[in-house]
Design an enzyme around this catalytic site. Sequence first.
Site, PDB file in Angstrom:
ATOM      1  N   ASP A   1     -13.848  13.715   1.614  1.00 16.04           N
ATOM      2  CA  ASP A   1     -15.218  13.626   2.115  1.00 16.04           C
ATOM      3  C   ASP A   1     -15.437  14.755   3.104  1.00 16.04           C
ATOM      4  O   ASP A   1     -14.531  15.542   3.366  1.00 16.04           O
ATOM      5  CB  ASP A   1     -15.567  12.232   2.669  1.00 16.04           C
ATOM      6  CG  ASP A   1     -14.985  11.926   4.047  1.00 16.04           C
ATOM      7  OD1 ASP A   1     -14.492  12.847   4.730  1.00 16.04           O
ATOM      8  OD2 ASP A   1     -15.042  10.760   4.470  1.00 16.04           O
TER       9      ASP A   1
ATOM     10  N   SER B   1      10.020  -0.102  -0.607  1.00  9.46           N
ATOM     11  CA  SER B   1      10.756   0.380  -1.779  1.00  9.46           C
ATOM     12  C   SER B   1      10.379   1.817  -2.134  1.00  9.46           C
ATOM     13  O   SER B   1      11.142   2.522  -2.796  1.00  9.46           O
ATOM     14  CB  SER B   1      10.520  -0.534  -2.985  1.00  9.46           C
ATOM     15  OG  SER B   1       9.138  -0.744  -3.215  1.00  9.46           O
TER      16      SER B   1
ATOM     17  N   ASN C   1       3.484   9.215  -7.422  1.00 13.03           N
ATOM     18  CA  ASN C   1       3.991   9.377  -6.064  1.00 13.03           C
ATOM     19  C   ASN C   1       4.584  10.753  -5.777  1.00 13.03           C
ATOM     20  O   ASN C   1       5.048  11.005  -4.664  1.00 13.03           O
ATOM     21  CB  ASN C   1       5.048   8.305  -5.764  1.00 13.03           C
ATOM     22  CG  ASN C   1       4.444   6.928  -5.584  1.00 13.03           C
ATOM     23  OD1 ASN C   1       3.277   6.801  -5.231  1.00 13.03           O
ATOM     24  ND2 ASN C   1       5.231   5.897  -5.839  1.00 13.03           N
TER      25      ASN C   1
ATOM     26  N   ASP D   1     -14.091   7.469   9.119  1.00 10.00           N
ATOM     27  CA  ASP D   1     -15.472   7.023   9.333  1.00 10.00           C
ATOM     28  C   ASP D   1     -16.046   6.518   8.009  1.00 10.00           C
ATOM     29  O   ASP D   1     -15.300   6.299   7.054  1.00 10.00           O
ATOM     30  CB  ASP D   1     -16.324   8.153   9.919  1.00 10.00           C
ATOM     31  CG  ASP D   1     -16.309   9.419   9.056  1.00 10.00           C
ATOM     32  OD1 ASP D   1     -15.946   9.327   7.855  1.00 10.00           O
ATOM     33  OD2 ASP D   1     -16.664  10.499   9.562  1.00 10.00           O
TER      34      ASP D   1
ATOM     35  N   GLY E   1       5.104  -5.370  -3.645  1.00  5.82           N
ATOM     36  CA  GLY E   1       4.731  -5.823  -2.312  1.00  5.82           C
ATOM     37  C   GLY E   1       5.152  -4.837  -1.244  1.00  5.82           C
ATOM     38  O   GLY E   1       5.775  -3.807  -1.518  1.00  5.82           O
TER      39      GLY E   1
ATOM     40  N   ASP F   1       7.423  -3.643   0.886  1.00  3.31           N
ATOM     41  CA  ASP F   1       8.863  -3.799   1.130  1.00  3.31           C
ATOM     42  C   ASP F   1       9.586  -2.471   1.330  1.00  3.31           C
ATOM     43  O   ASP F   1      10.817  -2.428   1.309  1.00  3.31           O
ATOM     44  CB  ASP F   1       9.513  -4.563  -0.024  1.00  3.31           C
ATOM     45  CG  ASP F   1       9.478  -3.788  -1.341  1.00  3.31           C
ATOM     46  OD1 ASP F   1       8.779  -2.755  -1.423  1.00  3.31           O
ATOM     47  OD2 ASP F   1      10.153  -4.226  -2.295  1.00  3.31           O
TER      48      ASP F   1
ATOM     49  N   THR G   1     -15.804  14.838   6.261  1.00  6.64           N
ATOM     50  CA  THR G   1     -15.156  14.720   7.574  1.00  6.64           C
ATOM     51  C   THR G   1     -13.732  14.224   7.356  1.00  6.64           C
ATOM     52  O   THR G   1     -13.344  13.153   7.837  1.00  6.64           O
ATOM     53  CB  THR G   1     -15.923  13.747   8.490  1.00  6.64           C
ATOM     54  OG1 THR G   1     -16.009  12.458   7.840  1.00  6.64           O
ATOM     55  CG2 THR G   1     -17.333  14.241   8.762  1.00  6.64           C
TER      56      THR G   1
ATOM     57  N   ASP H   1       3.143   1.746  -1.512  1.00 11.82           N
ATOM     58  CA  ASP H   1       4.288   0.861  -1.342  1.00 11.82           C
ATOM     59  C   ASP H   1       3.901  -0.585  -1.627  1.00 11.82           C
ATOM     60  O   ASP H   1       4.566  -1.283  -2.392  1.00 11.82           O
ATOM     61  CB  ASP H   1       4.840   0.973   0.085  1.00 11.82           C
ATOM     62  CG  ASP H   1       6.052   0.073   0.293  1.00 11.82           C
ATOM     63  OD1 ASP H   1       6.983   0.150  -0.535  1.00 11.82           O
ATOM     64  OD2 ASP H   1       6.069  -0.703   1.271  1.00 11.82           O
TER      65      ASP H   1
ATOM     66  N   HIS I   1     -10.034   6.642   1.493  1.00  7.52           N
ATOM     67  CA  HIS I   1     -10.205   8.025   1.042  1.00  7.52           C
ATOM     68  C   HIS I   1     -11.040   8.852   2.017  1.00  7.52           C
ATOM     69  O   HIS I   1     -11.234  10.055   1.796  1.00  7.52           O
ATOM     70  CB  HIS I   1     -10.868   8.051  -0.342  1.00  7.52           C
ATOM     71  CG  HIS I   1      -9.982   7.576  -1.441  1.00  7.52           C
ATOM     72  ND1 HIS I   1     -10.453   7.218  -2.689  1.00  7.52           N
ATOM     73  CD2 HIS I   1      -8.639   7.387  -1.490  1.00  7.52           C
ATOM     74  CE1 HIS I   1      -9.433   6.850  -3.464  1.00  7.52           C
ATOM     75  NE2 HIS I   1      -8.332   6.942  -2.758  1.00  7.52           N
TER      76      HIS I   1
END
Length: 322
Positions: free
Chosen positions: A245, A76, A94, A252, A72, A74, A247, A67, A191
């Site tokens: 990853d 949208s 998306n 972390d 920015g 917002d 975990t 977003d 991530h």
Amino acid sequence: MAFSKRLIFSMIFTVLAIVKPSEAALDAHYYDRSCPVAEKIILETVKNATLYDPKVPARLLRMFFHDCFIRGCDASILLDSTKSTQTEKDGPPNISVRSFYVIEDAKRKLEKVCPRTVSCADVIAIAARDVVTLSGGPYWNVLKGRKDGTISRASETINLPAPTFNVSQLIQSFAARGLSVKDMVTLSGGHTIGFSHCSSFEARLQNFSKFHDVDPSMNFAFAQSLKNKCPRSNNRGKNAGTVLDSTATVFDNDYYKQILSGKGVFGSDQALLGDSRTKWIVETFARDQKAFFREFVTSMVKLGNFGVKETGQVRVNSRFVN
């Protein structure tokens, strides 16, 4: 007792960040009088959704990133497409963003208690903070007072950073949002929670280049395990892919440790180790989780201030303009 104090200190950071000026001043206490229960309602909604679906934290954090990177912060990304306009929600990057229902649920509850007061953009920002904290990451005071945008175009999602980007492309993309190289590496650490479908990394696993079948920056055993998860004959199912990853439900610094071992899932992740501008940051965060948490808070505040406007509206329904 000493351990408890250290744990609390490592989890909660008070942020006094200097951010680039935007068109509107945000305030951590924006709803203290107009809707004092706002953050409690959002937290309870997010917590209940997470208990039902463990993938919710990663999805909401990604929603915040996607977003803010377009027009920015917002909200949208929440707007539904119409017959004449395809919105960000349906832009190619998306399509895999999920859990919009969590924001919609929180917004419905807020409208009953504090009608036309809490913006959808603020709901997303607060929910992003909450999923990080609920997953074991840091807590921070979210600056609030954003207004909801009225324009959303699917075509603009081409400006989102791709999982195939090299470091120079990443730096350029983040700089366009007022974010530094350190911010870029820090926010990539989001991530640490999440899942990727095969389509985002399969190009690294076969026919990578004229000289290499597999991306040479990838750990060989890791590449073989990903090939098993993404067989050519059946890699388009909704469950075909891998966690980002080892975990994946815990916020972390394991993401950075994985990169050091050649186990970054995306090419853009592993590229951070091969460039002198970013390598030292990866190495720092891999050995110092507290440093990663401190920088993550600062970078999230900076990103959350990007493109904030005074003009706009507080949507009644998160999916439609008023």
